[in-house]
Structures are given as C-alpha cells and as structure tokens.
Motif scaffolding. Structure first.
Motif, PDB file in Angstrom:
ATOM      1  N   GLU A  91      87.764  16.465 -13.192  1.00  0.00           N
ATOM      2  CA  GLU A  91      86.840  16.554 -12.050  1.00  0.00           C
ATOM      3  C   GLU A  91      85.499  17.179 -12.418  1.00  0.00           C
ATOM      4  OE1 GLU A  91      90.704  15.746 -10.278  1.00  0.00           O
ATOM      5  OE2 GLU A  91      90.024  17.016 -11.926  1.00  0.00           O
ATOM      6  N   ILE A  92      85.408  17.720 -13.628  1.00  0.00           N
ATOM      7  CA  ILE A  92      84.120  18.286 -14.033  1.00  0.00           C
ATOM      8  C   ILE A  92      83.041  17.204 -14.028  1.00  0.00           C
ATOM      9  CG2 ILE A  92      84.273  17.975 -16.558  1.00  0.00           C
ATOM     10  CD1 ILE A  92      83.336  21.092 -16.542  1.00  0.00           C
ATOM     11  N   ALA A  93      83.481  15.967 -14.145  1.00  0.00           N
ATOM     12  CA  ALA A  93      82.531  14.845 -14.132  1.00  0.00           C
ATOM     13  C   ALA A  93      81.892  14.651 -12.758  1.00  0.00           C
ATOM     14  CB  ALA A  93      83.234  13.559 -14.567  1.00  0.00           C
ATOM     15  N   LEU A  94      82.427  15.341 -11.734  1.00  0.00           N
ATOM     16  CA  LEU A  94      81.828  15.243 -10.393  1.00  0.00           C
ATOM     17  C   LEU A  94      80.553  16.082 -10.278  1.00  0.00           C
ATOM     18  CD1 LEU A  94      85.070  15.600  -8.222  1.00  0.00           C
ATOM     19  CD2 LEU A  94      83.826  13.495  -8.743  1.00  0.00           C
ATOM     20  N   LEU A  95      80.353  16.996 -11.221  1.00  0.00           N
ATOM     21  CA  LEU A  95      79.188  17.888 -11.151  1.00  0.00           C
ATOM     22  C   LEU A  95      77.959  17.166 -11.697  1.00  0.00           C
ATOM     23  CD1 LEU A  95      80.892  21.197 -12.408  1.00  0.00           C
ATOM     24  CD2 LEU A  95      80.760  20.298 -10.090  1.00  0.00           C
ATOM     25  N   GLN A  96      77.457  16.238 -10.933  1.00  0.00           N
ATOM     26  CA  GLN A  96      76.417  15.315 -11.393  1.00  0.00           C
ATOM     27  C   GLN A  96      75.077  15.995 -11.693  1.00  0.00           C
ATOM     28  OE1 GLN A  96      76.562  11.536 -11.779  1.00  0.00           O
ATOM     29  NE2 GLN A  96      78.534  12.467 -12.264  1.00  0.00           N
ATOM     30  N   LYS A  97      74.868  17.216 -11.183  1.00  0.00           N
ATOM     31  CA  LYS A  97      73.587  17.894 -11.427  1.00  0.00           C
ATOM     32  C   LYS A  97      73.681  18.933 -12.543  1.00  0.00           C
ATOM     33  CE  LYS A  97      71.606  17.138  -6.873  1.00  0.00           C
ATOM     34  NZ  LYS A  97      71.092  17.734  -5.634  1.00  0.00           N
ATOM     35  N   LEU A  98      74.846  19.000 -13.205  1.00  0.00           N
ATOM     36  CA  LEU A  98      75.061  20.012 -14.235  1.00  0.00           C
ATOM     37  C   LEU A  98      74.095  19.819 -15.410  1.00  0.00           C
ATOM     38  CD1 LEU A  98      77.039  22.393 -14.401  1.00  0.00           C
ATOM     39  CD2 LEU A  98      78.477  20.982 -15.865  1.00  0.00           C
ATOM     40  N   GLU A  99      73.360  20.902 -15.752  1.00  0.00           N
ATOM     41  CA  GLU A  99      72.417  20.852 -16.876  1.00  0.00           C
ATOM     42  C   GLU A  99      72.892  21.697 -18.054  1.00  0.00           C
ATOM     43  OE1 GLU A  99      68.447  21.854 -15.673  1.00  0.00           O
ATOM     44  OE2 GLU A  99      68.546  20.591 -13.889  1.00  0.00           O
TER      45      GLU A  99
END
Length: 602
Positions: A306-314
């Motif tokens: 589910e970490i792939a849901l964090l679309q704004k992660l920089e």
C-alpha cells in the motif's frame, strides 16, 4: 501615552519626575529614538539589570526637556509613542523587575538568552502582549499570572529547566505558537485541549512518557514536534487532527505507528530512531498528502504494498531497519526523489545498485514489476539467506554475493574459520556489525585486494588498526556506534573512500585525516562531541556532498563554511550554537550556505 499614564495613576506626580541618571550601558540616544519609534533594542549589552529609566520611559520627563526650552517639531517629547517592543536578549539578567507593569502597551517582550530563574507576576498585567520570548534561561516555573495574557500569540519557553506547567495554560486561547522544547517536562496539562488556535507546538527534548488524548482537540494545529521524549505510544485520537501537516516523533520508544484516518493534510511524518517493528497498510493508506516519510533506525521487517498509494511521496527514508525485500510497486511513485535503504538485509537488490542512487533503483524496481507479472511465483534469487545459516559461515553468501557476514553474534572476536572459509573467493562486502569487538579483526587485511564495503558498526572498537588502512579498494566504511575518539593519519591511504559513517562515537574534534581523503562524498559524524570544523580544509574536499554534524558540541558555525558549494546536504541541528537560527536551518542546505556566505567579513 494614555496607557502609560493609567499605569502610573497611583502617583499624580509620576509624569513630571526627573529621570534617574541613565547608566552608561544604555545610551541616551537610544532612549530618545525609542520614544519616537515605540521600540527599544538593548540586546547584547552585558546588562546585569534593567535600568529604572527604561521601565519609566513613558512616565518620566526626558532629560533634554530641561535643557532645551525652544521645542522644534522633532523635540516634542510630550508627543512620544508608548513603548510597544522591548528587546533585552543576550544580556546577564538574573531577574526582571515587577516594574515591567509600567509598560502596559508592550506587544513584544524578548528576554531570551539571559540567566533568569523566575519571572515577575506583574507580567500578567501586560494585557496587550502578543509575543513573549523567555527561551534560553534557567526558569524552573512559570507564574500563574502569565495565564492572564489573553492576547498572547507566541510564547517561547524552550531551553529552560521547567518540570511542570500551570494547570490554567488553556486560558491562553489566542496562542498560535508554543515552544516548550528542551525542558524537563514529564506531563502536559489537560487544559492544552483549549488551545484551539495553536498552529505550532514544540515539545521536543523533554521527558514525556505519554501525550494526553485531549491534545486532539487542537483543531488548528499544523506542526507537532515530540522528538526525543520517552513516548511508548501515541494516542489514537491524534489521528483525528485534520489540520496536522508535520508530525515529528523521532527518538522515542514507539513500537508502532498510529493509524491516520483523518490526517488528510499530513505532509511530513518523522518517526526514525524508535523501536517500530511493523508497518501496516492501515498506517499509510489515508495519507494522501504525505511527501516525507522518515522511518530510519527502527526494526521494520517489511513494507506493505500500500505504500504505492502515497502518490505525493518525495522522500522515503528506511535506512537501518530489518527489511529483507521491497514491494516493486515503489518504483511507480511518481514524485519520489530520495530513497534511503542502506543498512537493511535486502536480499533481492544488489549492494552496488543501492549505491547508484534513487533514480537507478526506481528504474530497477519498475523493471521487476514486469517480471512479477510474467513469472509471479518466482522465489527471490538468494534463498540461502532467507534462513539463518546453521553453519558458522554462510558459504553461499561468499560465493554468490561476495559477502562475508558474521553479524549480531555478540562475538568478542571473529573466529578464524570465518576468514579461512573465504579461500580464493573475492569478497566485496564485509559485515561484522552488532558484535562485541574491541578491535578491528587483524585478518581483515587478507581481503585487501577485493573488499570495498566494510561494516563494523555497533561494536566496542576504540581505535582503527593499520590493517584497515591497507584496504586500498575500500569505498564504504561504517563504524557507527563504537568508542572511537580519533582516526589514524595512515587512513590517508584509503584514496577511494567515498562514504564514512562515524555517528555515535566519541570524537571531540573533526578527524583531520578526513580532510585529506579527497574522494569522500559523504561524512556522517552525528551524535559525537565535535566542537569545531575547519572550513578552509573542507573546501578542498571538492566531492563532499553530504556532511552530517547533528547533535555535536559546535558553539559556532564558521561563515566560511558557506564557500563549500559542493555541499548538497548539510545537517547541523542539535548543536549549541546560536546562529544560524533554527528558522534558517529549516530552509535547507542552500539557504544555510547562502546565509553563512553573507556573514563572511568583507
């Protein structure tokens, strides 16, 4: 003027008294200018006490009025402005007079960096006060009267000796900024829940074991810093704080993260250096705005898909955990610019790939997603490492991965059979971390023609041997969490060394030999006792991109450090220097270097 007259109402002659003779510490010109501007800055004047005529600035007839009877427009002292801003910072004040009440128009009072052990109760009468800075003093308590300051917006109490707070804290309903960091607080009054306008709350570096659940009622709170306390849990209600944007939980004793169903605006979550073992999908899936997730130095074993849901992660920092494999979907995060994975027992990613940087790593992960689709049941290639090897030496790791590993064995010496097992196999990576070694194993020199990555972290090594200095192909050296106080000059021979981690040792000075290893790109020296650095020598290290000096004893930062323009990451937080201020540090490396350059004497 009117406010000042009201304060003196008890004495009908107060407005006509001659001023006391001003002491040499406060020039008359400053007082004169303050009467016109309403602002008086007496910082850095070595004042042991505040002269009486400062408190009476709006009451007494100025000295010049008795000398000059032909008043021009500039000399109409009776048209003076009430004092609204008084700065007494960086003096030697041990107490403040109750006469502070004679300045009822004050909106800003700054007495930071003095030697105050208490505050006058008369402060509670300054009903117009909006900002009070009493940080960097020796305060052990706060007078209850302070809770009457209903217009106060900013209260800075950091770096004092406070062990408790008044229960009535919630009366400061207009407070927007409250800094209580670096005190001795063990709990927080439940009335904090009434601070509904608070935007920034800093509780870092105290002795808090828990946070009251009522804190969740702070509906305006955007920044909450609880770094370096003793928190074992975070109240689940914290997850309902819908305005929260930055949450700092580093250096606590957390074993898990809360779920964040309502924190839709949370942009930064810092929870490194805890004891977190499990990262659940529930911890992550609601954090749509998250751009920074920092979980380094924990015990996390796996990362949910589910970490792939964090679309704004920089930025994603997972360094120094127990992660053995990553979800390949990480490669699909569109904004990810920084991914730290060093110090994990990753089985599916080669060490040399980790060293190529974030973009290459993401490209590799994306390529593996395709592989997964075509061959979903394929096991990760290195199965021998997925179980702890029953034998003393993992031969498969030596032959297939060029890895010699003997870590987490609590060993005082490395058995000879470990080195003998290498035979003629070239070993590129050596990991002897988390043992009880008192010295660098002498037989390490046998690997000098092949080894390029050595990890001796978390041992009891107090000096670096000459054998280590002969590993001429060494590019990465990790000796964090040992007892080192110095490095030998012979290390200059390590001409290929790019990364050295010396964090959590006992260095009092920056090791001078490092200045001469010109291939160095990363020097990690946090959590030592380093008191100074030589910026002219650092400038010669023209490949140095990262310098971590957090939590040392730097009393000053030399302005010439600003000329080290190759630095991309300069970390200086947690040192006792006064400048650059925290606000400058928070703007990032480029801003800090620019600030330092501006301070270089012409």
């Amino acid at each position: 003027m009117a406010a000042a007259r009201r304060a003196a109402a008890g004495d009908p002659r107060a407005g006509f008294r001659r001023a006391a003779e001003p002491g040499p510490a406060v020039p008359q010109g400053l007082i004169r200018a303050a009467r016109k501007s309403g602002q008086l800055n007496l910082s850095g004047r070595s004042l042991g006490e505040v002269p009486q005529h400062v408190w009476r600035i709006n009451l007494d007839t100025p000295e010049e009025a008795h000398q000059n009877l032909s008043f021009g427009a500039a000399d109409r002292w009776w048209e003076q402005t009430d004092l609204t801003k008084l700065i007494l910072a960086s003096n030697k004040l041990q107490c403040l007079s109750e006469d502070v009440k004679l300045l009822p128009a004050l909106t800003v009072l700054d007495v930071h960096d003095n030697q105050l052990t208490s505050l006058p109760s008369a402060l509670g009468q300054l009903e117009n006060l909006q900002k009070l800075d009493v940080s960097h003093n020796k305060l052990k308590s706060i007078p209850e009267e302070l809770m009457q300051l209903s217009h106060l917006k900013s209260l800075l109490l950091h770096h004092n000796e406070l062990s408790c707070l008044p229960d009535g804290f919630g009366q400061l309903v207009n407070l927007e900024e409250l800094d209580l960091s670096n005190n001795h607080l063990t709990d927080i009054p439940t009335s904090f829940a009434l601070l509904i306008n608070l935007v920034r709350l800093n509780l870092a570096c105290n002795q808090l074991k828990n946070l009251p659940a009522d804190i969740s009622a702070m509906k305006s709170l955007r920044q909450l810093d609880c770094t370096k306390n003793y928190l074992e849990t975070v109240p689940s209600k914290l997850a309902t704080m819908s305005s929260l944007e930055q949450l700092y939980l580093r250096k606590n004793k957390l074993r898990s993260l809360p779920e964040f169903p309502s924190c839709k605006l949370l942009k930064e979550l810092h929870a490194g250096e805890n004891q977190i073992e499990i990262l659940n999908a529930e911890n992550l899936k609601h954090l749509n705005s998250l751009s920074v997730l920092e979980l380094r130095d924990n015990k996390i074993r796996s990362v949910p898909d589910e970490i792939a849901l964090l679309q704004k992660l920089e930025r994603l920092d997972l360094a120094n955990n127990d992660i053995s494999r990553l979800p390949y979907t990480l490669g699909n995060l569109p904004q990810l610019k920084f991914l730290a994975l060093e110090g994990n027992p990753l089985r599916t990613i080669r060490r040399d790939l980790l060293q190529k940087g974030t973009q290459e790593l993401l490209k590799y992960l994306r390529s593996k997603i395709q592989d997964d689709v075509t061959n979903p049941n394929e096991e990760p290639p290195v199965t021998a490492m997925t179980l702890p090897s029953e034998s003393r030496v993992n031969m498969h790791a030596i032959t297939s991965l060029k890895l010699l590993e003997y870590s987490e064995k609590q060993a005082a010496v490395i058995p000879d059979e470990v080195f003998s097992a290498v035979g003629s196999n070239p070993v590129a990576t050596l990991n002897f971390s988390k043992n009880q070694l008192n010295e660098v194993p002498p037989r390490i020199v046998e690997l000098k023609d092949s080894v390029c990555d050595v990890n001796l972290g978390f041992n009891k090594i107090s000096s670096i041997s000459l054998e280590l200095c002969m590993l001429h192909k060494l590019t990465h050296l990790d000796i964090r969490n040992n007892f080192l106080t110095s490095l030998p000059e012979e290390m200059e021979a390590l001409t290929r060394l790019q990364v050295i981690n010396l964090s959590f040792n006992r260095f009092k000075v920056f090791p001078s030999v490092l200045y001469r290893i010109l291939a160095l790109e990363t020097v990690l020296l946090s959590n030592n006792q380093v008191g100074s650095i030589d910026p002219l020598q650092l400038k010669k290290m023209d490949r140095l991109g990262t310098l971590d000096l957090q939590n040392n004893d730097l009393l000053q930062v030399p302005p010439e450090l600003g000329n080290c323009e190759t630095l991309r990451t300069l970390l200086l937080e947690g040192n006792p220097f006064r400048t650059p201020r925290a606000a400058v540090l928070a703007k990032g490396t480029a801003a800090v270097l620019e600030y330092l350059r501006s301070r270089i004497p012409a």
